[in-house]
Every structure is written in structure tokens, then in C-alpha cells.
Enzyme design. Structure first.
Site, PDB file in Angstrom:
ATOM      1  NE  ARG A 226      -3.930  -2.108   2.156  1.00 15.15           N
ATOM      2  CZ  ARG A 226      -4.529  -2.695   3.160  1.00 15.15           C
ATOM      3  NH1 ARG A 226      -4.248  -2.344   4.406  1.00 15.15           N
ATOM      4  NH2 ARG A 226      -5.431  -3.630   2.946  1.00 15.15           N
TER       5      ARG A 226
ATOM      6  NE  ARG B  14      20.259 -10.517   3.149  1.00 13.93           N
ATOM      7  CZ  ARG B  14      21.369 -10.165   2.523  1.00 13.93           C
ATOM      8  NH1 ARG B  14      21.877  -8.952   2.699  1.00 13.93           N
ATOM      9  NH2 ARG B  14      21.983 -11.002   1.717  1.00 13.93           N
TER      10      ARG B  14
END
EC number: 4.4.1.20
Length: 150
Positions: free
Chosen positions: A31, A104
Site C-alpha cells: 500500500r 539483515r
């Protein structure tokens, strides 16, 4: 029976909730960056969130299998603790990857170590299960001796 696997069931449910959280973050990123399904490419910010979620989903079956085998055949508490460590490091991995690919790495390596430890516990548990009683006792003595020296 239920008491014997309550910790494993709890860690499993936490893992499922974590997977749901990761999926919701992808929806949120879609979105925010206007990336409609079925597209899986877009701005780097979206792609990092998407890749983090996919990677966590890919490893989830391996985690569940090793968690349960280690918990049933080795020790429920040890497996549950390793499982919690794994889930926490996967959450850190997800958050890090969402910010930058470099962030990460440390949590990725930590989660891999937790998964390898679960695999080792599961393997030892199954090995002990299939060994004759005398060999099992000798293996346990050896493991205790190794743990004392470590």
C-alpha cells in the site's frame, strides 16, 4: 500428553503469529509503495520487505520440523528455548532487512546457528532413541563429559 508438548505448541503458535506479522508488513508495504498483486517488484523499500517475508516463510517448515523432532526426542525445554531464539533472530532479520540489505546479515547468521542447533538436537535425540540401551547410556556419559569441559 498435552503437558509434554505445551512448550513446543506455544513456540509453534508464536511462530505462526510471527509469520502473520511478516505477511501484514508486506501488505502495508504494498500500500505504501503502490505495488499491486501479483507484482513482486517495485521500489527497493518494498522489495526488501517482500524478500524478508518470503525468506522467513521458506525457512519456517524447516524450523517447525526440527523444533518438534528436537522437542520430542531430545528435550522439550532445550528445543523450545532454541525455538524462541530462532524466532527472535528472525524478527531482527526482518526488521534489519526492511531497513537495508546489510542489516539483515548478523540476525541471519544468528538464526542459522539456532536452526543448526535444533537440527543437532533432533539428530542426537533420534540417534539416542534408536541406539540400544547400553550404547545410549555411554553416549549420554560422553555428552555430559563434553559439556563439563566446554
Amino acid at each position: 500428553m498435552k503437558d509434554e508438548v505445551a512448550l513446543l505448541a506455544t513456540v509453534t503458535l508464536l511462530g505462526v503469529l510471527l509469520q502473520a506479522y511478516f505477511s501484514l508488513q508486506v501488505i502495508r508495504a504494498r500500500r505504501a509503495h503502490r505495488v499491486s498483486p501479483p507484482l513482486t517488484t517495485g521500489p527497493p523499500e518494498f522489495e526488501r520487505v517482500y524478500r524478508a517475508q518470503v525468506n522467513c516463510s521458506e525457512y519456517f517448515p524447516l524450523f517447525l520440523a526440527t523444533l518438534w523432532v528436537a522437542g520430542v526426542y531430545f528435550h522439550e525445554g532445550a528445543a523450545a528455548l532454541c525455538g524462541l531464539v530462532y524466532l527472535f533472530t528472525r524478527l531482527r532479520y526482518f526488521w534489519g532487512y526492511a531497513r537495508s540489505a546489510q542489516l539483515r546479515l548478523a540476525p541471519l547468521y544468528a538464526s542459522a546457528r539456532a536452526l543448526w542447533l535444533l537440527l543437532a538436537l533432533a539428530t542426537l535425540g533420534l540417534l539416542a532413541h534408536f541406539l540400544p540401551a547400553a550404547a545410549r547410556a555411554a553416549l549420554l556419559r560422553l555428552l555430559r563429559a563434553l559439556l563439563r569441559t566446554a
